[in-house]
Design a protein around this motif. Structure first.
Motif, PDB file in Angstrom:
ATOM      1  N   LEU A 129       8.628   1.281   0.823  1.00 42.59           N
ATOM      2  CA  LEU A 129       7.414   0.469   0.756  1.00 42.59           C
ATOM      3  C   LEU A 129       7.317  -0.414  -0.478  1.00 42.59           C
ATOM      4  O   LEU A 129       6.874  -1.555  -0.406  1.00 42.59           O
ATOM      5  CB  LEU A 129       6.184   1.381   0.832  1.00 42.59           C
ATOM      6  CG  LEU A 129       5.861   1.929   2.224  1.00 42.59           C
ATOM      7  CD1 LEU A 129       4.774   2.978   2.135  1.00 42.59           C
ATOM      8  CD2 LEU A 129       5.447   0.800   3.151  1.00 42.59           C
ATOM      9  N   SER A 130       7.695   0.110  -1.626  1.00 45.10           N
ATOM     10  CA  SER A 130       7.444  -0.608  -2.880  1.00 45.10           C
ATOM     11  C   SER A 130       8.114  -1.973  -2.920  1.00 45.10           C
ATOM     12  O   SER A 130       7.642  -2.879  -3.621  1.00 45.10           O
ATOM     13  CB  SER A 130       7.905   0.236  -4.070  1.00 45.10           C
ATOM     14  OG  SER A 130       9.303   0.506  -3.988  1.00 45.10           O
ATOM     15  N   ASP A 131       9.181  -2.163  -2.175  1.00 44.93           N
ATOM     16  CA  ASP A 131       9.880  -3.448  -2.160  1.00 44.93           C
ATOM     17  C   ASP A 131       9.230  -4.466  -1.218  1.00 44.93           C
ATOM     18  O   ASP A 131       9.657  -5.623  -1.183  1.00 44.93           O
ATOM     19  CB  ASP A 131      11.346  -3.256  -1.743  1.00 44.93           C
ATOM     20  CG  ASP A 131      12.145  -2.494  -2.783  1.00 44.93           C
ATOM     21  OD1 ASP A 131      11.767  -2.549  -3.972  1.00 44.93           O
ATOM     22  OD2 ASP A 131      13.128  -1.835  -2.403  1.00 44.93           O
ATOM     23  N   HIS A 132       8.229  -4.047  -0.459  1.00 45.19           N
ATOM     24  CA  HIS A 132       7.667  -4.933   0.565  1.00 45.19           C
ATOM     25  C   HIS A 132       6.183  -5.222   0.395  1.00 45.19           C
ATOM     26  O   HIS A 132       5.679  -6.187   0.970  1.00 45.19           O
ATOM     27  CB  HIS A 132       7.913  -4.328   1.957  1.00 45.19           C
ATOM     28  CG  HIS A 132       9.360  -4.276   2.335  1.00 45.19           C
ATOM     29  ND1 HIS A 132      10.201  -3.236   1.949  1.00 45.19           N
ATOM     30  CD2 HIS A 132      10.140  -5.131   3.043  1.00 45.19           C
ATOM     31  CE1 HIS A 132      11.417  -3.464   2.422  1.00 45.19           C
ATOM     32  NE2 HIS A 132      11.412  -4.601   3.089  1.00 45.19           N
ATOM     33  N   VAL A 133       5.453  -4.404  -0.349  1.00 44.64           N
ATOM     34  CA  VAL A 133       4.015  -4.646  -0.523  1.00 44.64           C
ATOM     35  C   VAL A 133       3.771  -5.480  -1.778  1.00 44.64           C
ATOM     36  O   VAL A 133       4.553  -5.460  -2.728  1.00 44.64           O
ATOM     37  CB  VAL A 133       3.227  -3.315  -0.608  1.00 44.64           C
ATOM     38  CG1 VAL A 133       3.386  -2.513   0.679  1.00 44.64           C
ATOM     39  CG2 VAL A 133       3.683  -2.484  -1.809  1.00 44.64           C
ATOM     40  N   GLY A 141      -2.570  -4.283   4.453  1.00 44.28           N
ATOM     41  CA  GLY A 141      -2.474  -2.872   4.794  1.00 44.28           C
ATOM     42  C   GLY A 141      -1.073  -2.514   5.226  1.00 44.28           C
ATOM     43  O   GLY A 141      -0.203  -3.382   5.393  1.00 44.28           O
ATOM     44  N   VAL A 142      -0.863  -1.230   5.411  1.00 47.61           N
ATOM     45  CA  VAL A 142       0.400  -0.692   5.927  1.00 47.61           C
ATOM     46  C   VAL A 142       0.092   0.034   7.239  1.00 47.61           C
ATOM     47  O   VAL A 142      -0.877   0.793   7.322  1.00 47.61           O
ATOM     48  CB  VAL A 142       1.057   0.276   4.928  1.00 47.61           C
ATOM     49  CG1 VAL A 142       2.225   1.027   5.577  1.00 47.61           C
ATOM     50  CG2 VAL A 142       1.536  -0.478   3.696  1.00 47.61           C
ATOM     51  N   ALA A 145       1.309   8.791  -0.211  1.00 45.10           N
ATOM     52  CA  ALA A 145       1.704   9.158  -1.576  1.00 45.10           C
ATOM     53  C   ALA A 145       2.504   8.024  -2.224  1.00 45.10           C
ATOM     54  O   ALA A 145       2.345   7.739  -3.422  1.00 45.10           O
ATOM     55  CB  ALA A 145       2.524  10.442  -1.549  1.00 45.10           C
ATOM     56  N   ALA A 146       3.360   7.369  -1.446  1.00 44.53           N
ATOM     57  CA  ALA A 146       4.123   6.235  -1.980  1.00 44.53           C
ATOM     58  C   ALA A 146       3.189   5.087  -2.365  1.00 44.53           C
ATOM     59  O   ALA A 146       3.400   4.417  -3.383  1.00 44.53           O
ATOM     60  CB  ALA A 146       5.154   5.766  -0.949  1.00 44.53           C
ATOM     61  N   LEU A 147       2.147   4.870  -1.579  1.00 45.95           N
ATOM     62  CA  LEU A 147       1.174   3.832  -1.913  1.00 45.95           C
ATOM     63  C   LEU A 147       0.304   4.227  -3.100  1.00 45.95           C
ATOM     64  O   LEU A 147      -0.156   3.369  -3.860  1.00 45.95           O
ATOM     65  CB  LEU A 147       0.310   3.511  -0.688  1.00 45.95           C
ATOM     66  CG  LEU A 147       1.042   2.798   0.454  1.00 45.95           C
ATOM     67  CD1 LEU A 147       0.136   2.654   1.666  1.00 45.95           C
ATOM     68  CD2 LEU A 147       1.546   1.428   0.001  1.00 45.95           C
ATOM     69  N   LYS A 186       1.022   2.032 -10.497  1.00 40.24           N
ATOM     70  CA  LYS A 186       1.864   1.098 -11.231  1.00 40.24           C
ATOM     71  C   LYS A 186       1.295  -0.314 -11.281  1.00 40.24           C
ATOM     72  O   LYS A 186       1.410  -1.008 -12.300  1.00 40.24           O
ATOM     73  CB  LYS A 186       3.254   1.066 -10.573  1.00 40.24           C
ATOM     74  CG  LYS A 186       4.266   0.194 -11.294  1.00 40.24           C
ATOM     75  CD  LYS A 186       5.638   0.282 -10.614  1.00 40.24           C
ATOM     76  CE  LYS A 186       6.668  -0.597 -11.318  1.00 40.24           C
ATOM     77  NZ  LYS A 186       8.005  -0.508 -10.661  1.00 40.24           N
ATOM     78  N   THR A 187       0.644  -0.748 -10.173  1.00 42.43           N
ATOM     79  CA  THR A 187       0.232  -2.149 -10.068  1.00 42.43           C
ATOM     80  C   THR A 187      -1.274  -2.350  -9.957  1.00 42.43           C
ATOM     81  O   THR A 187      -1.767  -3.478 -10.090  1.00 42.43           O
ATOM     82  CB  THR A 187       0.877  -2.796  -8.833  1.00 42.43           C
ATOM     83  OG1 THR A 187       0.353  -2.176  -7.642  1.00 42.43           O
ATOM     84  CG2 THR A 187       2.391  -2.641  -8.855  1.00 42.43           C
ATOM     85  N   GLY A 188      -1.997  -1.283  -9.643  1.00 44.69           N
ATOM     86  CA  GLY A 188      -3.434  -1.411  -9.420  1.00 44.69           C
ATOM     87  C   GLY A 188      -3.798  -1.828  -8.006  1.00 44.69           C
ATOM     88  O   GLY A 188      -4.994  -1.970  -7.686  1.00 44.69           O
ATOM     89  N   LEU A 189      -2.817  -2.038  -7.129  1.00 43.69           N
ATOM     90  CA  LEU A 189      -3.083  -2.455  -5.750  1.00 43.69           C
ATOM     91  C   LEU A 189      -3.498  -1.257  -4.902  1.00 43.69           C
ATOM     92  O   LEU A 189      -2.747  -0.284  -4.763  1.00 43.69           O
ATOM     93  CB  LEU A 189      -1.839  -3.106  -5.145  1.00 43.69           C
ATOM     94  CG  LEU A 189      -1.333  -4.388  -5.822  1.00 43.69           C
ATOM     95  CD1 LEU A 189      -0.013  -4.826  -5.186  1.00 43.69           C
ATOM     96  CD2 LEU A 189      -2.378  -5.493  -5.700  1.00 43.69           C
ATOM     97  N   ASP A 190      -4.698  -1.331  -4.313  1.00 47.13           N
ATOM     98  CA  ASP A 190      -5.215  -0.258  -3.460  1.00 47.13           C
ATOM     99  C   ASP A 190      -5.025  -0.685  -2.005  1.00 47.13           C
ATOM    100  O   ASP A 190      -5.860  -1.393  -1.439  1.00 47.13           O
ATOM    101  CB  ASP A 190      -6.694  -0.016  -3.772  1.00 47.13           C
ATOM    102  CG  ASP A 190      -7.264   1.155  -2.987  1.00 47.13           C
ATOM    103  OD1 ASP A 190      -6.480   1.872  -2.338  1.00 47.13           O
ATOM    104  OD2 ASP A 190      -8.504   1.339  -3.008  1.00 47.13           O
TER     105      ASP A 190
END
Length: 454
Positions: free
Chosen positions: A191-195, A201-202, A222-224, A230-234
């Motif tokens: 996920l981290s490479d695409h959001v 949303g996912v 958990a990955a989100l 790390k980024t503050g993105l909810d």
């Protein structure tokens, strides 16, 4: 002796197949000029529909193909009820609301969160409503922060085509994460490479269309969580539980995939799939009313009252919703568990026998997710293709789909068989007999045809 003309009398009791409609080719492109006897019209249309396949042998569809007499009676009684007209049909509206609350409870909606939702014509419409809600919430947050709103994206793994439709219809970039070798769906560490900040949303799939497996919703969440740290993105999760939403609660009640996972904002499911209602009903439920933007709700007053509506369609029959409520009422938790377990047992039985048949590698053997199996030919096997096997089985009436997996595994060709309510163990055994018979036919040496000599 005089000649006598024979005149055909069209008596009311005349045989159906001697009536004018039965003695002519049916109109295909223009409405006929005259009326026809309803009995003759019924028999002619019924005969034409006999050319369709046998629904019980359609092992490609997730949809319900069997229903009991009481369901049919209720649907006949409710044929004239328009679901959108809640003022005229308040009890049908109440039944729809009951189903939403029953599903919210089944999917562990927080008791104090005021969950809400609605019925739809199926999971595709339900998914689009959930997608729209995600897009609008993202856009409102971006506008409030003074940021651009012209590049929304939605992240998912291998999804059903309804999500591709959503992305195209509503101008959202669909970021489908490639399917890894030996994986059956989206994996959390991808996920981290695409959001990014434009991700609305996912989508996590509970019952991947291609492989029938469940994607790990709790681990995806958990990955989100790690992304947010790390980024503050909810970033919210929508769970497409088109099939698994009516299976997991009964066969895997301890699996956390639903509103027990804090990041899950909404869930859709098909009542007409493993919910065992007849075709034409889906459901979408949001964790709370605050997650459904008010701008998506319309109010109409020309049906007799002030009626709120937030489905993509308007007028539609209430009979399917009534049938869903009847099925929930009739089966209860215990009945759903028994039916889904029987389907799972049959799928696992079939999986064992397919694995023993010789040339197949199982991708999914019926354990842990949907009552289904998926498999491919073993590496290097070249005596026939799965497309050949599909053709052979089709001669016996079975519809078993063969298709390529999504990128990056599009070179992998698989088959999938779904076991639904009404598919007995004996039916599975008959299918297995035909699979063996087909393999024998496809691997039999072809006779050499010799020319004639004079």
């Amino acid at each position: 002796m005089g000649m006598h003309r024979i005149v055909k009398h069209r008596e009311p009791q005349a045989d159906t197949f001697t009536r004018p409609l039965s003695e002519s080719v049916l109109p295909k492109w223009r409405i006929p000029e005259e009326m026809s006897d309803p009995r003759a019209a019924y028999e002619i249309v019924r005969d034409e529909l006999a050319l369709d396949g046998n629904a019980s042998q359609n092992l490609a569809t997730f949809c319900t193909t069997w229903s009991d007499t009481e369901t049919r009676k209720l649907m006949d009684d409710a044929m004239s009820k328009n679901l959108v007209d809640k003022d005229e049909y308040p009890q049908t509206a109440a039944i729809e609301s009951r189903c939403v609350h029953i599903l919210g409870d089944l999917w562990h909606a927080p008791a104090d969160a005021d969950a809400m939702g609605c019925s739809t014509t199926g999971s595709s419409e339900a998914a689009m409503l959930a997608g729209l809600a995600m897009k609008w919430r993202w856009r409102e947050a971006r506008e409030k922060a003074g940021k651009p709103t012209d590049r929304p994206n939605l992240v998912c793994g291998p999804v059903q085509i309804c999500w591709e439709k959503f992305a195209r219809y509503f101008d959202v970039e669909l970021r489908q994460v490639p399917l890894r070798a030996d994986a059956t769906g989206l994996e959390p560490d991808q996920l981290s490479d695409h959001v990014d900040e434009n991700t609305i949303g996912v989508v996590a799939i509970l019952g991947v269309t291609f492989t029938c497996a469940y994607e790990p919703v709790a681990q995806i969440a958990a990955a989100l969580d790690a992304v947010e740290d790390k980024t503050g993105l909810d970033i919210p999760i929508h769970v497409d539980a088109a099939s698994g939403g009516f299976v997991a609660p009964f066969l895997r009640p301890d699996l956390e995939w639903d509103f027990r996972v804090r990041r899950v904002a909404s869930i859709n499911s098909s009542g007409h799939k493993y919910g065992m209602a007849p075709l034409g009903v889906g459901w979408v439920v949001w964790r709370s009313q605050s997650l459904l933007p008010k701008g998506l709700v319309f109010h109409v007053d020309y049906l007799g009252g002030n009626v709120p509506t937030f489905a993509l369609t308007f007028s539609r029959p209430g009979s399917q919703v009534i049938a869903q409520y009847f099925t929930l009422l009739r089966l209860g938790r215990h009945g759903y568990t028994e039916v889904q377990q029987a389907c799972a047992d049959t799928a696992q039985w079939l999986g064992r026998h397919i694995a023993q048949a010789g040339p197949f590698d199982m991708l999914y053997d019926g354990h842990g997710a949907l009552p289904a199996v998926s498999y491919r030919l073993k590496d290097g096997y070249d005596r026939f293709s799965l497309y050949d096997l599909t053709d052979q089985l089709r001669m016996r009436g079975w519809q078993v789909p063969t298709y390529e997996l999504p990128p990056d595994r599009e070179n992998t060709v698989i088959q999938r068989i779904l076991i639904r309510h009404g598919t007995s163990r004996d039916t599975a055994a008959l299918l297995m007999d035909d699979i063996h018979r087909s393999i024998e036919q496809l691997t039999r040496p072809q006779p050499q045809h010799r020319g004639f000599h004079h």
